[in-house]
Design an enzyme around this catalytic site. Sequence first.
Site, PDB file in Angstrom:
ATOM      1  N   GLY A  87       4.638   2.503  -7.298  1.00 35.84           N
ATOM      2  CA  GLY A  87       3.656   2.936  -8.295  1.00 35.84           C
ATOM      3  C   GLY A  87       3.591   1.919  -9.413  1.00 35.84           C
ATOM      4  N   CYS A 139      10.596   0.996  -4.209  1.00 39.80           N
ATOM      5  CA  CYS A 139      10.181   0.326  -5.446  1.00 39.80           C
ATOM      6  C   CYS A 139      10.171   1.314  -6.611  1.00 39.80           C
ATOM      7  CB  CYS A 139       8.836  -0.362  -5.244  1.00 39.80           C
ATOM      8  SG  CYS A 139       8.513  -1.565  -6.540  1.00 39.80           S
ATOM      9  N   TYR A 140       9.006   1.698  -7.125  1.00 45.28           N
ATOM     10  CA  TYR A 140       8.990   2.692  -8.201  1.00 45.28           C
ATOM     11  C   TYR A 140       9.757   3.944  -7.778  1.00 45.28           C
ATOM     12  CZ  TYR A 140       7.261   6.130 -11.566  1.00 45.28           C
ATOM     13  OH  TYR A 140       7.184   7.107 -12.525  1.00 45.28           O
ATOM     14  N   HIS A 151       9.731  -3.610  -0.473  1.00 46.15           N
ATOM     15  CA  HIS A 151       8.765  -2.781   0.265  1.00 46.15           C
ATOM     16  C   HIS A 151       8.931  -2.950   1.779  1.00 46.15           C
ATOM     17  CE1 HIS A 151       6.141  -1.525  -3.099  1.00 46.15           C
ATOM     18  NE2 HIS A 151       6.594  -2.629  -3.661  1.00 46.15           N
ATOM     19  N   GLU A 197       7.396  -1.419   3.984  1.00 47.03           N
ATOM     20  CA  GLU A 197       6.147  -1.132   4.689  1.00 47.03           C
ATOM     21  C   GLU A 197       5.236  -2.349   4.831  1.00 47.03           C
ATOM     22  OE1 GLU A 197       6.944  -0.323   1.681  1.00 47.03           O
ATOM     23  OE2 GLU A 197       5.244  -0.186   0.309  1.00 47.03           O
ATOM     24  N   ASP A 257     -16.991   9.680  12.314  1.00 47.36           N
ATOM     25  CA  ASP A 257     -16.136  10.702  11.717  1.00 47.36           C
ATOM     26  C   ASP A 257     -16.647  12.113  11.992  1.00 47.36           C
ATOM     27  OD1 ASP A 257     -14.911   8.463  10.774  1.00 47.36           O
ATOM     28  OD2 ASP A 257     -15.778   8.602   8.767  1.00 47.36           O
ATOM     29  N   LYS A 273      -9.543   5.176   9.639  1.00 47.03           N
ATOM     30  CA  LYS A 273     -10.651   4.995  10.577  1.00 47.03           C
ATOM     31  C   LYS A 273     -10.182   4.652  11.993  1.00 47.03           C
ATOM     32  CE  LYS A 273     -15.175   4.703  10.551  1.00 47.03           C
ATOM     33  NZ  LYS A 273     -15.962   5.652   9.739  1.00 47.03           N
TER      34      LYS A 273
END
Length: 512
Positions: free
Chosen positions: A56, A83-84, A170, A172, A228, A368
Amino acid sequence: MKNNESILVLDFGGQYSQLIARRIRDLHVFCEIKSCRTPAAQVAASGYRGIVFSGGPETVTDENAPKCDPGVFQLGIPILGICYGAQLMAYELGGTVKSAKAREYGKTEVCFHTDSELFQGLKQQSVCWMSHTVSIAHVPDGFQITAESGSCPCAAMENPEKRLYATQFHPEVEHTLLGNEILKNFLYRVCGCSGSWKMESFINSAVSHIRETVGDKKVICALSGGVDSSVAAVLVHRAVGKNLTCIFVDHGLLRKDEGDEVENVFRKQFDINLVRVNAQERFLSKLAGVTDPERKRKIIGEEFIRVFEEEARKIGKVDYLCQGTIYPDVIESGKGDAAVIKSHHNVGGLPKDIGFTGLVEPLRDLFKDEVRKVGTQLGIPENLVWRQPFPGPGLAIRIIGDITLEKLNILKDADAIFRDEISKAGLRRKISQYFAVLTNIRSVGVMGDDRTYDYTVALRGVTTSDFMTADWARIPADVLARVSDRIINEVRHVNRVVYDITSKPPATIEWE
Ligand code: XMP
């Protein structure tokens, strides 16, 4: 979304929250994102196997910094703070954090203690992605440091008894070379997930969730022919069958033959209750003489709602409205004050006050490409699943100036040729969006021995990942030449074809 084995990402406003969820699903564990303020009781009730605190932009020591419900730490559910999220864990549990003078940003060599569950099986040292100014100075009681880097003595910490883990870097992002291994360790070792989740499991759990919610009530869905809403409709149909009615408002501004294709898929292939409203005349008469792009959008948006309401009323009492909202829409609608360049989401913004008791939005947590996977699994034809984005107001905003039936037909034919040649050249999935525009320019040409004074068609092709910025696509010259030849030869009243070589910004993708 109920699932036996799911992970919750608590979002502290970090730019990578979606990516964390994505990575976890790629590791075959279902994952959803919720606000960092989600009450602990609600988290407990959902039966998550693990929780990830995202990064964040704030500083944990600031008064208004986002915090989670402190009860979340007491649930006994494993937590990974990133992190945050790591700093918050340290700070909230009695450790301290400090601000560094300079931000530590970029690729950093990190040493792991490989006896930690989180770092089991890893090399002892590897590159990780850091992006922080604040760092953990003292870990809380019961915690130990499990990784360090040159400038960050606490690059990771943990309290294995309480099953609390945190990384300053991170895992990710792909620059963290062993990030996936670290996430895997968290999911499989710490949280005990089996990694058995597949899109098929998503479909099954979505179907049972829809059944539980809707029961034997009636659902209505506004079908646009886009990916969608189509995937959402087929999913809901699988759950409730004939209790779903799809209303397809065909405003006549779709691409060539598209209305019939949609009807074929839904009525013939899936045997879905489908009401197709052929409203081209109605829309064209409302649009007659209108040249301003925003007016066009507004007219189409309003008329769309009106037609939809009329049809919905004919069906009688309907309890639920199914919408193809996907995760980026959820995020987008939470964001605020940017200048309105174009009022994009006017079509499909259906009124909530026409008597529905609830919304069914089975794709709310997906990206998506995940929606496309679901669509493929459900057996929706490839050309629909891979349909490029198409604006709600359709070809109305690709005819510059006023719209007439003649112009619409010219544009449909030119656009169909362009799409056909792109497809034949095998470029369909390489170009993010491509289409023809009927400019309002007429110019002098010569055909045979005669002078012509006809329309100019512009071709537009862009590559982009987010549609916020875009580059013009480098379509090979021979493909462009074929498109141009065919348009001139096959479409009457066009005597000039140009290719748009402007990026976004400064241009936008659509011309209007
Ligand atoms: P622009 O032209 O703003 O387009 O660069 C970015 C993306 O949004 C689509 N677009 C729209 N979609 N209603 C929609 O549903 C609209 O009014 C609209 N205008 C643009 C455009 O096709 C591109 O994918």
